[in-house]
Enzyme design. Structure first.
Site, PDB file in Angstrom:
ATOM      1  N   GLU A   1      30.086  12.337  72.335  1.00  0.00           N
ATOM      2  CA  GLU A   1      28.719  12.756  72.641  1.00  0.00           C
ATOM      3  C   GLU A   1      27.732  11.713  72.104  1.00  0.00           C
ATOM      4  O   GLU A   1      27.440  10.734  72.786  1.00  0.00           O
ATOM      5  CB  GLU A   1      28.466  14.189  72.141  1.00  0.00           C
ATOM      6  CG  GLU A   1      29.408  15.162  72.865  1.00  0.00           C
ATOM      7  CD  GLU A   1      29.049  16.631  72.717  1.00  0.00           C
ATOM      8  OE1 GLU A   1      28.062  16.986  72.073  1.00  0.00           O
ATOM      9  OE2 GLU A   1      29.815  17.452  73.277  1.00  0.00           O
TER      10      GLU A   1
HETATM   11  C1  HEC Z   1      27.167  14.342  75.796  1.00  0.00           C
HETATM   12  C2  HEC Z   1      26.663  15.652  76.190  1.00  0.00           C
HETATM   13  C3  HEC Z   1      25.989  16.511  75.160  1.00  0.00           C
HETATM   14  C4  HEC Z   1      25.058  16.181  74.194  1.00  0.00           C
HETATM   15  C5  HEC Z   1      24.471  14.814  73.884  1.00  0.00           C
HETATM   16  C6  HEC Z   1      24.729  17.405  73.512  1.00  0.00           C
HETATM   17  N1  HEC Z   1      25.417  18.446  74.042  1.00  0.00           N
HETATM   18 FE1  HEC Z   1      25.247  20.379  73.517  1.00  0.00          FE
HETATM   19  N2  HEC Z   1      26.908  20.805  74.560  1.00  0.00           N
HETATM   20  C7  HEC Z   1      27.599  19.925  75.391  1.00  0.00           C
HETATM   21  C8  HEC Z   1      28.873  20.497  75.763  1.00  0.00           C
HETATM   22  C9  HEC Z   1      29.932  19.835  76.656  1.00  0.00           C
HETATM   23  C10 HEC Z   1      28.949  21.748  75.122  1.00  0.00           C
HETATM   24  C11 HEC Z   1      30.127  22.721  75.148  1.00  0.00           C
HETATM   25  C12 HEC Z   1      31.150  22.185  74.156  1.00  0.00           C
HETATM   26  C13 HEC Z   1      32.224  23.193  73.818  1.00  0.00           C
HETATM   27  O1  HEC Z   1      32.034  24.372  74.099  1.00  0.00           O
HETATM   28  O2  HEC Z   1      33.237  22.795  73.225  1.00  0.00           O
HETATM   29  C14 HEC Z   1      27.689  21.927  74.405  1.00  0.00           C
HETATM   30  C15 HEC Z   1      27.322  23.089  73.709  1.00  0.00           C
HETATM   31  C16 HEC Z   1      26.091  23.277  73.113  1.00  0.00           C
HETATM   32  C17 HEC Z   1      25.577  24.539  72.618  1.00  0.00           C
HETATM   33  C18 HEC Z   1      26.302  25.890  72.699  1.00  0.00           C
HETATM   34  C19 HEC Z   1      25.791  26.692  73.863  1.00  0.00           C
HETATM   35  C20 HEC Z   1      26.734  27.822  74.219  1.00  0.00           C
HETATM   36  O3  HEC Z   1      26.453  28.524  75.187  1.00  0.00           O
HETATM   37  O4  HEC Z   1      27.765  27.982  73.557  1.00  0.00           O
HETATM   38  C21 HEC Z   1      24.347  24.300  72.086  1.00  0.00           C
HETATM   39  C22 HEC Z   1      23.399  25.318  71.463  1.00  0.00           C
HETATM   40  C23 HEC Z   1      24.095  22.889  72.229  1.00  0.00           C
HETATM   41  N3  HEC Z   1      25.156  22.302  72.871  1.00  0.00           N
HETATM   42  C24 HEC Z   1      22.973  22.215  71.735  1.00  0.00           C
HETATM   43  C25 HEC Z   1      22.935  20.814  71.615  1.00  0.00           C
HETATM   44  C26 HEC Z   1      22.078  20.090  70.709  1.00  0.00           C
HETATM   45  C27 HEC Z   1      21.084  20.721  69.753  1.00  0.00           C
HETATM   46  C28 HEC Z   1      22.350  18.756  70.886  1.00  0.00           C
HETATM   47  C29 HEC Z   1      21.770  17.564  70.167  1.00  0.00           C
HETATM   48  C30 HEC Z   1      21.805  17.575  68.741  1.00  0.00           C
HETATM   49  C31 HEC Z   1      23.351  18.673  71.923  1.00  0.00           C
HETATM   50  N4  HEC Z   1      23.714  19.936  72.301  1.00  0.00           N
HETATM   51  C32 HEC Z   1      23.839  17.481  72.441  1.00  0.00           C
HETATM   52  C33 HEC Z   1      27.126  18.677  75.779  1.00  0.00           C
HETATM   53  C34 HEC Z   1      26.223  17.940  75.030  1.00  0.00           C
END
Ligand code: HEC
Ligand code: HEC
Ligand code: HEC
Ligand code: HEC
Ligand SMILES: [Ca+2]
Ligand SMILES: [Ca+2]
Ligand SMILES: [Ca+2]
Ligand SMILES: [Mg+2]
Lengths: 299, 299
Positions: free
Chosen positions: B109
């Site tokens: 990420e």
């Molecule tokens: C490269 C892509 C990417 C980036 C950059 C990213 N996310 Fe995500 N995010 C995802 C993915 C893919 C998941 C699901 C991962 C899993 O469930 O294992 C996720 C899951 C989440 C969730 C959980 C939502 C749920 O319904 O369970 C939250 C809240 C979230 N991210 C917030 C953030 C925040 C705050 C940041 C920055 C600090 C961030 N994300 C950066 C791709 C990203």
């Protein structure tokens, strides 16, 4: 009399006769500017590199595009780009319409064929509606020419009026600080204004610039003319305080360094600390009001 | 009586006692959410994958992160994530505070160490001011714990009230179409509501789901308990029409396919075309008002 060397930024740049500005075209162009599906990866849009949170640029030395590849040049802001007489550091496109399709296809930027970009857009009913509204006379409006027209139209709305300099020129003598006024005078007296003039503080012309460490041949790559070797188009100085790092390869991190190098290279002059401070203060007086932006809801 | 199975979305989710919501924390959290300098490349922020133009997700099957690497899972929306009882598809973090620091460090990420992220933030005077305003009792407020608190606070503002379902529940019987009302009833009668319930239409619990082609072991990877093999946390159905593609690996492109697979796998039932249409229509009744967003001006 110093004020005669400057022009306040108009609210709109010149609008070409063959691309009139309509609300429908602006709205469509905004969608396309934020649309990552016209990149091969599906994640890179114009707004990735021309990021509205970062002065509509990226604040890194050289752009990062498709697959994390690092390009050769610094990303210029698209703010006020409608005021430029030529696009790109080497001026290889005359206008925004000509510019818009380049990054979609560039393999280190969005890495997409235009045919496939158009196919992707056609998958969305909402794009059929928006292209039809923006180009009501076209039987088959989703095409690359119209993508360019719409993006260029949107870009012409991204202007930043009412900077301290603009307010000062319009009669508000309090709008600039004393060091900024001193900087404005030095900017004229030292000769910066020879190249940085007009509403966007650029002559849109090419000047040889030996940037330490750079091998980029600049305008020569476009014309093949030896006289253009290492020449670059003068960039706008509007919002220059928020578009660091500086120069065509982003190698100078701050305004102090950029202004000092300009003095040395372009004017054969070393500024004193005090002179430098006032010129830098004046650069800060060129930051205008950022455009209001409602992020489009894409399909 | 069908209406008793549903709850309108409150304007705010529960606010934890140890992370009160203040305007200063919200503003700082917004800046950090859009801040690419806390990624190794300097170009990936939370908003890259949770893109406000794309329902605060990315509309591709599996996330693309650092260096163009493709992850294993579909990006969930952050809209209404404050209403979830567990974060991530496998529920490995209990709350938004616990979640926030994960993606900064994940090598596919943002690929950054927290120490370096904190160093980068400290370079900006404006972050010193914003952290001090958000955490007035802290002597040294720029630290990883406060980054998590601020981001989580901002996320708790990203709610989407006033969907057709919400307005219907509040007494506006015209707010949903006939097929949507029929879909709502079938959603109860068929048993969807057993798992998709509460304000965000999720029980925040884990259920075994055999997604064709997927080897992701889901909750088992967190607990090591055989009973959790291939179990995933029920996702919110709020805004599900704008968060395609579906399921933990994004392999199902449209709602028709997603709802049919739910019927088959979770309820052992094949829906008729008409039933499917009404359930899908009901899914569209779950799209609420997107949060107003002013893009922050980052330093
Ligand atoms: C490269 C892509 C990417 C980036 C950059 C990213 N996310 Fe995500 N995010 C995802 C993915 C893919 C998941 C699901 C991962 C899993 O469930 O294992 C996720 C899951 C989440 C969730 C959980 C939502 C749920 O319904 O369970 C939250 C809240 C979230 N991210 C917030 C953030 C925040 C705050 C940041 C920055 C600090 C961030 N994300 C950066 C791709 C990203
Ligand atoms: C991967 C990063 C990246 C993407 C994506 C990108 N740009 Fe750029 N943009 C750049 C760089 C770098 C330059 C300078 C290139 C040069 O001068 O050779 C540039 C130059 C420009 C210019 C010229 C500005 C000036 O001052 O000369 C405009 C206008 C522009 N881009 C608009 C767009 C539009 C519209 C899109 C999407 C269709 C887009 N850009 C996509 C990085 C990007
Ligand atoms: C002979 C023409 C010329 C003169 C005189 C000149 N400039 Fe420039 N300026 C340029 C060109 C060309 C560039 C772009 C150089 C490059 O990056 O290749 C530039 C770039 C800059 C930049 C960096 C802009 C950016 O976005 O990277 C600043 C700041 C600047 N000039 C300020 C000044 C100041 C202050 C003076 C007077 C002390 C001055 N210039 C004199 C032509 C000129
Ligand atoms: C036994 C619990 C359970 C039942 C019953 C159930 N679901 Fe689900 N639902 C889940 C889980 C768990 C997932 C996530 C599956 C995955 O992606 O791993 C899910 C995912 C979904 C998704 C995809 C959401 C997304 O963002 O990817 C939709 C749409 C959906 N359910 C609708 C329904 C409908 C309609 C019904 C009734 C026909 C239903 N569900 C019945 C637990 C359930
Ligand atoms: Ca720059
Ligand atoms: Ca916790
Ligand atoms: Ca999804
Ligand atoms: Mg042209």
């Amino acid at each position: 009399e110093y004020m005669d060397f400057f022009e306040p930024l108009p609210f709109l740049p010149p609008i070409p006769a063959d691309n009139t500005m309509t609300p429908e075209k602006i709205e469509l162009g905004k969608m396309l500017f934020f649309e990552p599906r016209i990149s091969a990866s599906g994640v890179i849009s114009c707004a990735t590199c021309h990021n509205p949170a970062l002065g509509w640029a990226d604040r890194i030395p050289r752009a990062v595009g498709h697959g994390g590849q690092v390009g050769e040049r610094n990303t210029p802001t698209v703010l006020n780009s409608g005021f430029l007489g030529a696009q790109f550091w080497d001026g290889r496109e005359p206008d925004l319409e000509g510019q818009a399709l380049g990054p979609i296809q560039a393999d280190i930027e969005m890495n997409m064929t235009l045919a496939e970009a158009i196919e992707r857009l056609k998958e969305f009913e909402i794009y059929h509606e928006h292209f039809a509204a923006a180009f009501p006379d076209d039987a088959d409006p989703i095409n690359q020419g119209n993508v360019a027209l719409a993006i260029a139209t949107f870009e012409r709305t991204l202007n930043t009026p009412n900077s301290p300099l603009d307010r000062f020129l319009q009669g508000d003598v309090q709008a600039m600080t004393e060091p900024q006024v001193a900087g404005m005078k030095l900017f004229v007296d030292a000769g910066c204004v020879a190249c940085h003039n007009g509403p966007a503080l650029t002559d849109s012309n090419y000047h040889r610039f030996e940037l330490p460490g750079s091998k980029d041949e600049g305008r020569f790559l476009v014309t093949g003319d030896e006289a253009d070797m290492f020449a670059f188009r003068t960039p706008t100085l509007r919002n220059v305080a928020v578009t660091y790092p500086y120069f065509n390869n982003g190698s100078v991190p701050d305004l102090e360094g950029a202004v000092q190098l300009m003095g040395q290279q372009m004017l054969g002059q070393d500024f004193s600390d005090e002179e430098l401070d006032s010129l830098v203060a004046f650069m800060h007086a060129l930051t205008g009001e950022m455009p209001d932006l409602v992020i489009p809801a894409l399909p």
